[in-house]
Design an enzyme around this catalytic site. Sequence first.
Site, PDB file in Angstrom:
ATOM      1  N   ASP A  89      -0.986   0.337 -10.763  1.00  0.00           N
ATOM      2  CA  ASP A  89       0.248   0.987 -11.195  1.00  0.00           C
ATOM      3  C   ASP A  89       0.444   0.568 -12.651  1.00  0.00           C
ATOM      4  OD1 ASP A  89       2.869   1.596 -11.832  1.00  0.00           O
ATOM      5  OD2 ASP A  89       3.716   0.848  -9.946  1.00  0.00           O
ATOM      6  N   ASP A 131       0.715   5.179  -8.375  1.00  0.00           N
ATOM      7  CA  ASP A 131      -0.534   4.428  -8.496  1.00  0.00           C
ATOM      8  C   ASP A 131      -1.688   5.294  -8.983  1.00  0.00           C
ATOM      9  OD1 ASP A 131      -0.167   1.549  -7.342  1.00  0.00           O
ATOM     10  OD2 ASP A 131       1.084   2.885  -6.133  1.00  0.00           O
ATOM     11  N   GLY A 172     -14.054 -10.795 -16.478  1.00  0.00           N
ATOM     12  CA  GLY A 172     -15.310 -10.710 -15.725  1.00  0.00           C
ATOM     13  C   GLY A 172     -15.225  -9.973 -14.402  1.00  0.00           C
ATOM     14  N   ASN A 173     -14.132 -10.179 -13.661  1.00  0.00           N
ATOM     15  CA  ASN A 173     -13.962  -9.484 -12.376  1.00  0.00           C
ATOM     16  C   ASN A 173     -12.505  -9.075 -12.267  1.00  0.00           C
ATOM     17  OD1 ASN A 173     -13.563  -8.881  -9.548  1.00  0.00           O
ATOM     18  ND2 ASN A 173     -15.528  -9.902  -9.170  1.00  0.00           N
ATOM     19  N   ASP A 176       0.941   4.277  -1.099  1.00  0.00           N
ATOM     20  CA  ASP A 176       1.954   3.780  -2.041  1.00  0.00           C
ATOM     21  C   ASP A 176       3.160   3.272  -1.259  1.00  0.00           C
ATOM     22  OD1 ASP A 176       3.115   3.178  -4.515  1.00  0.00           O
ATOM     23  OD2 ASP A 176       4.165   5.115  -4.589  1.00  0.00           O
ATOM     24  N   TYR A 190       7.494 -11.679  -7.112  1.00  0.00           N
ATOM     25  CA  TYR A 190       7.432 -10.260  -6.820  1.00  0.00           C
ATOM     26  C   TYR A 190       7.379  -9.446  -8.112  1.00  0.00           C
ATOM     27  CZ  TYR A 190       8.449  -5.590  -5.381  1.00  0.00           C
ATOM     28  OH  TYR A 190       8.345  -4.234  -5.196  1.00  0.00           O
ATOM     29  N   LYS A 250       4.565  -3.789  -5.483  1.00  0.00           N
ATOM     30  CA  LYS A 250       3.781  -3.973  -4.270  1.00  0.00           C
ATOM     31  C   LYS A 250       2.327  -3.642  -4.544  1.00  0.00           C
ATOM     32  CE  LYS A 250       4.833  -5.546  -0.293  1.00  0.00           C
ATOM     33  NZ  LYS A 250       5.381  -6.884  -0.171  1.00  0.00           N
ATOM     34  N   ASP A 295      -0.048  -1.790  -3.585  1.00  0.00           N
ATOM     35  CA  ASP A 295      -0.358  -0.550  -2.869  1.00  0.00           C
ATOM     36  C   ASP A 295      -1.873  -0.418  -2.689  1.00  0.00           C
ATOM     37  OD1 ASP A 295       2.390   0.142  -2.741  1.00  0.00           O
ATOM     38  OD2 ASP A 295       2.282   0.629  -4.863  1.00  0.00           O
ATOM     39  N   ARG A 310      11.874  -1.700  -3.330  1.00  0.00           N
ATOM     40  CA  ARG A 310      11.732  -3.013  -3.959  1.00  0.00           C
ATOM     41  C   ARG A 310      10.707  -3.889  -3.242  1.00  0.00           C
ATOM     42  NH1 ARG A 310      16.096  -3.548  -7.527  1.00  0.00           N
ATOM     43  NH2 ARG A 310      17.452  -1.747  -7.351  1.00  0.00           N
TER      44      ARG A 310
END
Length: 365
Positions: A13, A55, A105-106, A133, A229, A232, A234, A266
């Site tokens: 996102d 997303d 790198g990853n 989502d 937080y 999320k 997703d 949220r």
Amino acid sequence: MAEKITLSVIKADVGGYVGHSSIHQNLLDVAKERLSKAKDSGMIVDFHVTRVGDDLELIMTHERGVDNEEIHQLAWNTFVAATEEAKRLKLYGAGQDLLSDAFSGNIKGMGPGVAEMEFVERKSEPVIVFMADKTSPGAWNLPLFKMFADPFNTAGLVIDPTMHEGFNFDVVDVYGHKAITLSCPEEMYDLLMFIGAMRRFMIRRVYRKDGEICAAASTQKLSLIAGRYIGKDDPVLIVRCQSGMPAVGEALEPFAFPHIVEGWMRGSHHGPLMPVPFYEANPSRFDGPPRVIAAGFQITNGHLIGPRDLFDDPSFDRARQLANEIGDYLRTHGPFEPHRLGLDDLEYTTMPQLMKKLEDRFRPE
Ligand code: 13P
Ligand code: 13P
Ligand code: MG
Ligand code: MG
């Protein structure tokens, strides 16, 4: 062309339009332009750019294997470029899922979600990429169990001799930083004990007993990476279909039941996972309810033939209607559990701050 092909689905996102409800076309255009160049240069074989809600989803085929640094870098750079456009348009939460300033790198552990698998293309290679989502990676546990272990869902487990032996489930404990492989049907009850607790235990991959990969899911939990937080995680999921694996319809069937997942409003509420066609993947009501789309492809010499919009089918209307009814019912709880997540999940929200603020006012009892 090399014998093995890798299918990488990497998502982030990088800015919502409007709020967290959907995505702006410019972000899709930026991503397409980037991946087009990578295709022209031969770095990837093919790609498809899409989105679910807010997303941005990069679906790529290449010959470099999973966890390949250049592919991850390409995805990272694409997200950074899309973020620049999101910032220019002041889209909501621009760069939300990019937790680091520089690629290391990853891409795993840096915010984006990743599902990848490498395989030898079969005579015909139908795959489904599920993208959701307003939910989190544990959302795939129930449908994956049904697809690969429940004979009431997947007729092939009973009818098809090549599926009769069952499947192995690779389960990760995201809090304990451990993983275990459990075999079905023999260890089905053990498996269910873990994966029923979908906040902590997540099915990461499913294998046929001969070792052939069948499914791969993203299991990145943003709050665990960031320690707070920030939106999320997703998730995405790849499922190979037919010929010793679930038929396309068997892979879709679990979503006819809109099961309850976490991630609504949220990231702090439970809601039903609603299967929708691409054009309805815009969670608006109370920022939801959570959505899932299914993009079907035939992989042909590494090329992505598709997508077919697999939930664009009136046979999923009932699931959507039920999801709305469950949504009404849960919404009526307002700020009460179990609509709102339990305290453990709210740890990463403002709960600790509120506790701190009121600390002095708590009396011994
Ligand atoms: P077809 O006979 O159309 O190939 O279908 C076979 C099948 O397995 C459908 O689930
Ligand atoms: P996303 O994780 O999809 O950005 O949603 C966050 C949110 O808070 C929605 O209410
Ligand atoms: Mg968002
Ligand atoms: Mg989202």
